[in-house]
Scaffold this motif. Sequence first.
Motif, PDB file in Angstrom:
ATOM      1  N   ASP A   1      -6.179   7.861  -4.194  1.00 11.90           N
ATOM      2  CA  ASP A   1      -6.124   8.105  -2.764  1.00 11.90           C
ATOM      3  C   ASP A   1      -7.317   8.574  -2.439  1.00 11.90           C
ATOM      4  O   ASP A   1      -7.830   9.724  -2.586  1.00 11.90           O
ATOM      5  CB  ASP A   1      -4.817   9.243  -2.602  1.00 11.90           C
ATOM      6  N   PHE A   2      -8.162   7.648  -1.861  1.00 16.72           N
ATOM      7  CA  PHE A   2      -9.442   7.884  -1.371  1.00 16.72           C
ATOM      8  C   PHE A   2      -9.514   8.921   0.037  1.00 16.72           C
ATOM      9  O   PHE A   2     -10.577   9.635  -0.017  1.00 16.72           O
ATOM     10  CB  PHE A   2     -10.317   6.802  -0.943  1.00 16.72           C
ATOM     11  N   ASP A   3      -8.569   8.624   0.689  1.00 22.37           N
ATOM     12  CA  ASP A   3      -8.348   9.466   1.907  1.00 22.37           C
ATOM     13  C   ASP A   3      -8.241  11.014   1.369  1.00 22.37           C
ATOM     14  O   ASP A   3      -8.874  11.922   1.999  1.00 22.37           O
ATOM     15  CB  ASP A   3      -7.272   9.233   2.730  1.00 22.37           C
ATOM     16  N   ARG A   4      -7.793  11.322   0.558  1.00 25.15           N
ATOM     17  CA  ARG A   4      -7.593  12.662   0.003  1.00 25.15           C
ATOM     18  C   ARG A   4      -8.406  13.242  -0.992  1.00 25.15           C
ATOM     19  O   ARG A   4      -8.935  14.379  -1.042  1.00 25.15           O
ATOM     20  CB  ARG A   4      -6.122  12.636  -0.732  1.00 25.15           C
TER      21      ARG A   4
ATOM     22  N   TRP B   1       0.670  -1.143   0.048  1.00 26.09           N
ATOM     23  CA  TRP B   1      -0.002  -0.139  -0.137  1.00 26.09           C
ATOM     24  C   TRP B   1       0.601   1.296  -0.006  1.00 26.09           C
ATOM     25  O   TRP B   1       0.586   2.358  -0.624  1.00 26.09           O
ATOM     26  CB  TRP B   1      -1.018  -0.128   1.252  1.00 26.09           C
ATOM     27  N   ARG B   2       1.813   0.994   0.512  1.00 18.22           N
ATOM     28  CA  ARG B   2       2.723   2.441   0.725  1.00 18.22           C
ATOM     29  C   ARG B   2       4.199   2.086   0.158  1.00 18.22           C
ATOM     30  O   ARG B   2       4.596   0.889   0.759  1.00 18.22           O
ATOM     31  CB  ARG B   2       2.902   3.106   2.182  1.00 18.22           C
TER      32      ARG B   2
ATOM     33  N   GLY C   1     -11.421  11.457  -2.052  1.00 15.23           N
ATOM     34  CA  GLY C   1     -12.679  11.007  -2.031  1.00 15.23           C
ATOM     35  C   GLY C   1     -13.241  10.163  -3.223  1.00 15.23           C
ATOM     36  O   GLY C   1     -12.518   9.545  -3.800  1.00 15.23           O
TER      37      GLY C   1
END
Length: 310
Positions: free
Chosen positions: A243-246, A143-144, A248
């Motif tokens: 990047d859903f956290d950033r 993931w990272r 959406g």
Amino acid sequence: MTFSLHAFSSSDTTFDVQAAALEDPRPHPTEAALVQLGHALATELLDLIADTALEDVQTILCESLIGAFHSAAGRIEREADRARDRMRALERDFDGSEMADTELQEATRATRSADVAQAAAELIRDAAADAYTVQTGQVWTAWRGSRRGTRLTAAELEAKQVVRAAEKRRAAAGEVSGPIVAFRAAPSADGAEDARRIFDALNWAKAQWPDMALATTGARGAERLAIRWAQQKHVTLVLARADFDRHGKSAPFRANDELLALEPTCCLTLAQSLDADRPGRTQPFGPALNLAQLAQARGVRHLAIQAKAA
């Protein structure tokens, strides 16, 4: 369960030779033993939870297990980098004294030892990931961070990293990066016919550009099939993860922007499963359609994967 330790011989692998060269009085596990351990860890976990209530979370459990060794390899790499920095500083300031010579030898040993330990963690990680893929059909990706290749898998890079490197090369010497083929597909397009046509398309692309890299978002389903193909063919992967956290809901479309920032030679898309009875096939996959539209608008070659003519 037991695993044999190092017994140096002419048949040893590069890892075995590197480990033996450390001249550590303690034996190192052989590469074969480390690979066996990785396979055993993933296999025993899957066998244990099969047909139990934990089967519903087997993906989380297995990917966490593999990710633990990936994280360990990263931590060891940072230790190796610190040891390497110290070694360079000692070399730079070396005054010929016995104390300086001893410190330099210790720093060199620490650097080489950490490099071997990192390689060992990567061998276990990749063997576990390979066993996970064989038994479940799923592909593990980090993931990272980036994942360098071992004898089992292709290299795996972050899209941002590749873009930055390409920009630096162009600024320094006007170099053009190697051909990149971008691929986006519907998560539901992972049936047998989908897999055949995806592999056909990717094999065609590799025949056109033998030194190609494959760029995708690493999403589940069809794109994981493409990642499996890249690993089997030892093709470098470039991952533009959503990047859903950033971002959406717009994350899958922002990922397309990253793919196109790589300046791909060709874009391949499969917006809908080729199996009419496949669950989830009701509507074409928007992000795949979006990449096709963006590619065509920018003059990038685009091919839609289609069913084989009867």
